[in-house]
Design a protein around this motif. Sequence first.
Motif, PDB file in Angstrom:
ATOM      1  N   GLY A  88       0.539  -1.735  -0.700  1.00 24.29           N
ATOM      2  CA  GLY A  88       0.029   0.203  -0.547  1.00 24.29           C
ATOM      3  C   GLY A  88       1.065   0.830  -0.238  1.00 24.29           C
ATOM      4  O   GLY A  88       0.202   2.543  -0.618  1.00 24.29           O
ATOM      5  N   ALA A  89       2.506   1.482   0.426  1.00 26.48           N
ATOM      6  CA  ALA A  89       2.602   2.742   0.554  1.00 26.48           C
ATOM      7  C   ALA A  89       3.209   2.622  -0.614  1.00 26.48           C
ATOM      8  O   ALA A  89       3.743   3.592  -0.948  1.00 26.48           O
ATOM      9  N   LEU A  90       3.494   1.690  -1.512  1.00 23.75           N
ATOM     10  CA  LEU A  90       4.286   1.751  -2.316  1.00 23.75           C
ATOM     11  C   LEU A  90       3.648   2.269  -3.695  1.00 23.75           C
ATOM     12  O   LEU A  90       3.407   2.823  -4.573  1.00 23.75           O
ATOM     13  N   ALA A  91       1.565   1.762  -3.192  1.00 21.87           N
ATOM     14  CA  ALA A  91       0.977   2.459  -4.342  1.00 21.87           C
ATOM     15  C   ALA A  91       0.452   3.356  -4.451  1.00 21.87           C
ATOM     16  O   ALA A  91      -0.017   4.566  -4.365  1.00 21.87           O
ATOM     17  N   ASN A  92       0.597   3.970  -3.176  1.00 21.04           N
ATOM     18  CA  ASN A  92       0.282   5.516  -2.430  1.00 21.04           C
ATOM     19  C   ASN A  92       1.898   6.357  -2.461  1.00 21.04           C
ATOM     20  O   ASN A  92       1.308   7.773  -1.880  1.00 21.04           O
ATOM     21  N   SER A  93       2.665   6.169  -3.236  1.00 21.36           N
ATOM     22  CA  SER A  93       3.578   7.416  -3.327  1.00 21.36           C
ATOM     23  C   SER A  93       4.536   7.299  -4.865  1.00 21.36           C
ATOM     24  O   SER A  93       3.794   6.162  -5.787  1.00 21.36           O
ATOM     25  N   ASN A  94       5.535   7.752  -4.757  1.00 25.61           N
ATOM     26  CA  ASN A  94       6.331   7.343  -5.963  1.00 25.61           C
ATOM     27  C   ASN A  94       7.609   7.174  -5.712  1.00 25.61           C
ATOM     28  O   ASN A  94       9.051   6.794  -6.427  1.00 25.61           O
ATOM     29  N   ALA A  95       7.715   6.223  -4.781  1.00 30.21           N
ATOM     30  CA  ALA A  95       8.600   4.659  -4.388  1.00 30.21           C
ATOM     31  C   ALA A  95       9.225   4.176  -5.081  1.00 30.21           C
ATOM     32  O   ALA A  95       7.330   3.710  -5.738  1.00 30.21           O
ATOM     33  N   HIS A  96      10.294   3.448  -4.889  1.00 31.06           N
ATOM     34  CA  HIS A  96       9.889   2.008  -6.058  1.00 31.06           C
ATOM     35  C   HIS A  96      10.617   1.172  -4.749  1.00 31.06           C
ATOM     36  O   HIS A  96       9.469   0.015  -5.348  1.00 31.06           O
ATOM     37  N   VAL A  97      11.149   1.309  -3.828  1.00 34.98           N
ATOM     38  CA  VAL A  97      10.896   0.340  -2.634  1.00 34.98           C
ATOM     39  C   VAL A  97      10.594   0.733  -1.439  1.00 34.98           C
ATOM     40  O   VAL A  97      10.280   2.248  -1.110  1.00 34.98           O
ATOM     41  N   ALA A  98       9.594  -0.451  -0.505  1.00 32.05           N
ATOM     42  CA  ALA A  98       8.938  -0.112   0.869  1.00 32.05           C
ATOM     43  C   ALA A  98       9.551  -0.846   1.507  1.00 32.05           C
ATOM     44  O   ALA A  98       9.894  -1.762   1.835  1.00 32.05           O
ATOM     45  N   LEU A  99       9.827  -0.792   3.015  1.00 33.87           N
ATOM     46  CA  LEU A  99       9.175  -1.312   4.477  1.00 33.87           C
ATOM     47  C   LEU A  99       8.495  -0.721   5.620  1.00 33.87           C
ATOM     48  O   LEU A  99       7.537  -0.018   5.524  1.00 33.87           O
ATOM     49  N   SER A 100       7.995  -2.160   6.055  1.00 28.55           N
ATOM     50  CA  SER A 100       6.662  -1.580   6.807  1.00 28.55           C
ATOM     51  C   SER A 100       7.047  -2.129   7.975  1.00 28.55           C
ATOM     52  O   SER A 100       7.818  -3.548   8.420  1.00 28.55           O
ATOM     53  N   THR A 101       6.829  -1.706   9.337  1.00 28.05           N
ATOM     54  CA  THR A 101       6.234  -2.584  10.705  1.00 28.05           C
ATOM     55  C   THR A 101       5.337  -1.997  11.604  1.00 28.05           C
ATOM     56  O   THR A 101       4.274  -1.085  11.302  1.00 28.05           O
ATOM     57  N   THR A 102       4.517  -3.490  11.718  1.00 20.09           N
ATOM     58  CA  THR A 102       3.659  -3.281  12.451  1.00 20.09           C
ATOM     59  C   THR A 102       4.103  -4.274  14.102  1.00 20.09           C
ATOM     60  O   THR A 102       4.558  -5.708  14.143  1.00 20.09           O
ATOM     61  N   GLY A 103       3.624  -4.719  15.007  1.00 19.70           N
ATOM     62  CA  GLY A 103       3.647  -4.716  16.363  1.00 19.70           C
ATOM     63  C   GLY A 103       3.233  -4.526  17.023  1.00 19.70           C
ATOM     64  O   GLY A 103       2.963  -3.785  17.459  1.00 19.70           O
ATOM     65  N   ILE A 104       4.067  -5.379  18.852  1.00 19.41           N
ATOM     66  CA  ILE A 104       3.095  -5.046  19.845  1.00 19.41           C
ATOM     67  C   ILE A 104       4.677  -4.076  20.912  1.00 19.41           C
ATOM     68  O   ILE A 104       6.073  -5.361  20.693  1.00 19.41           O
ATOM     69  N   ALA A 105       5.475  -3.171  20.890  1.00 11.93           N
ATOM     70  CA  ALA A 105       6.275  -2.900  21.843  1.00 11.93           C
ATOM     71  C   ALA A 105       5.842  -3.163  23.095  1.00 11.93           C
ATOM     72  O   ALA A 105       6.976  -2.232  24.026  1.00 11.93           O
ATOM     73  N   GLY A 106       4.894  -2.567  23.218  1.00 13.84           N
ATOM     74  CA  GLY A 106       4.927  -2.370  25.073  1.00 13.84           C
ATOM     75  C   GLY A 106       4.304  -1.537  25.818  1.00 13.84           C
ATOM     76  O   GLY A 106       4.452  -0.951  25.490  1.00 13.84           O
ATOM     77  N   PRO A 107       4.735  -1.624  27.211  1.00 11.70           N
ATOM     78  CA  PRO A 107       4.329  -2.713  27.807  1.00 11.70           C
ATOM     79  C   PRO A 107       3.149  -3.436  28.021  1.00 11.70           C
ATOM     80  O   PRO A 107       2.768  -4.462  28.165  1.00 11.70           O
ATOM     81  N   SER A 108       1.667  -3.357  27.557  1.00 11.31           N
ATOM     82  CA  SER A 108       1.501  -4.056  27.257  1.00 11.31           C
ATOM     83  C   SER A 108       0.888  -4.037  25.637  1.00 11.31           C
ATOM     84  O   SER A 108       1.156  -3.355  25.231  1.00 11.31           O
ATOM     85  N   GLY A 109      -0.386  -4.434  25.663  1.00 12.14           N
ATOM     86  CA  GLY A 109      -0.840  -5.095  24.153  1.00 12.14           C
ATOM     87  C   GLY A 109      -0.468  -6.092  23.540  1.00 12.14           C
ATOM     88  O   GLY A 109      -1.588  -6.836  22.914  1.00 12.14           O
ATOM     89  N   ALA A 110       0.203  -7.570  24.900  1.00 18.68           N
ATOM     90  CA  ALA A 110      -0.130  -8.858  24.117  1.00 18.68           C
ATOM     91  C   ALA A 110      -1.419  -9.800  24.069  1.00 18.68           C
ATOM     92  O   ALA A 110      -2.366  -9.149  25.051  1.00 18.68           O
ATOM     93  N   VAL A 111      -1.811 -10.467  23.048  1.00 19.26           N
ATOM     94  CA  VAL A 111      -2.620 -11.649  23.064  1.00 19.26           C
ATOM     95  C   VAL A 111      -2.383 -12.682  22.646  1.00 19.26           C
ATOM     96  O   VAL A 111      -0.613 -13.050  23.073  1.00 19.26           O
ATOM     97  N   PRO A 112      -2.818 -13.877  22.913  1.00 19.92           N
ATOM     98  CA  PRO A 112      -2.195 -14.763  23.238  1.00 19.92           C
ATOM     99  C   PRO A 112      -1.557 -15.485  21.313  1.00 19.92           C
ATOM    100  O   PRO A 112      -1.965 -14.792  20.926  1.00 19.92           O
ATOM    101  N   GLY A 113      -0.449 -15.703  21.054  1.00 20.37           N
ATOM    102  CA  GLY A 113       0.497 -15.786  20.368  1.00 20.37           C
ATOM    103  C   GLY A 113       1.110 -14.873  20.021  1.00 20.37           C
ATOM    104  O   GLY A 113       1.568 -15.085  19.017  1.00 20.37           O
ATOM    105  N   LYS A 114       1.199 -13.456  21.377  1.00 23.03           N
ATOM    106  CA  LYS A 114       1.786 -12.352  19.857  1.00 23.03           C
ATOM    107  C   LYS A 114       1.879 -12.070  21.437  1.00 23.03           C
ATOM    108  O   LYS A 114       1.363 -10.791  21.380  1.00 23.03           O
ATOM    109  N   PRO A 115       3.439 -11.995  21.782  1.00 22.28           N
ATOM    110  CA  PRO A 115       3.434 -10.978  23.056  1.00 22.28           C
ATOM    111  C   PRO A 115       4.275 -10.440  23.283  1.00 22.28           C
ATOM    112  O   PRO A 115       4.590  -9.816  21.923  1.00 22.28           O
ATOM    113  N   VAL A 116       4.245  -9.413  23.698  1.00 21.87           N
ATOM    114  CA  VAL A 116       5.208  -8.292  23.808  1.00 21.87           C
ATOM    115  C   VAL A 116       6.132  -8.275  22.918  1.00 21.87           C
ATOM    116  O   VAL A 116       7.410  -8.880  23.291  1.00 21.87           O
ATOM    117  N   GLY A 117       6.847  -7.822  22.380  1.00 25.16           N
ATOM    118  CA  GLY A 117       8.116  -7.527  21.073  1.00 25.16           C
ATOM    119  C   GLY A 117       7.826  -8.517  19.729  1.00 25.16           C
ATOM    120  O   GLY A 117       9.034  -8.360  19.517  1.00 25.16           O
TER     121      GLY A 117
END
Length: 160
Positions: A88-117
Motif C-alpha cells: 500500500g505504501a508503494l501504491a500510494n507514493s512515488n517510491a520504488h521500495v517500501a518497508l513496513s513495521t507493525t508490532g507490539i512494543a509494550g508494555p501492554s498489548g500482548a494477546v495469545p500467540g503475540k507476546p510483547v516484542g
Amino acid sequence: MTNDILDLSARVGRALQAKGLLLVTAESCTGGGVAQAVTEVAGSTGWFDCGFVTYSNASKTELLDVSAALMAQLGSVSEEVAAAMASGALANSNAHVALSTTGIAGPSGAVPGKPVGTVCFGWARGDTVQTERLVFAGDRHAVREQTVVHALQGLLRIIE
C-alpha cells in the motif's frame, strides 16, 4: 539515535542512491522511527520519498489500503498486514521500495500467540514482497530500536 542506526541509515542511502531507487516507509509500532533514522542522513531527499505513520487500524485502511477484514481476521500484527502495508505504501507514493513495521512494543498489548516484542516486517520492491515475524526482548524503547535496525537491515537485503 545510536551511531549504529545512523551508520546503517547511511548505508541504506548509498545503496538506494546507487540503484536510483526511492524509499517509502509504512510504520506502526515504530511511530516514524525508521523515517527519522533515514532522514538524519544528509542528502536523504535524493532517495527518501515519504513515510506513513499508520498507528491505528483505520489509518492503515485509509492511507495504505489495508483491508479491514484482513486485520479483523488476523490482527494488525501479522505478516499479511505487514505485506499489505508495504504494498500500500508503494501504491500510494512515488517510491520504488517500501518497508513496513507493525508490532507490539509494550508494555501492554500482548494477546495469545503475540507476546510483547512481537513485530512483523514487510519489504516490497515492485511486485515482490517479503515478510518476517520476530519477537524482540526488552522494554518499549529497546523493542522499537531493534525494530528500526532490523527493518533497515532487511531493506539492504532487497536492494543490494
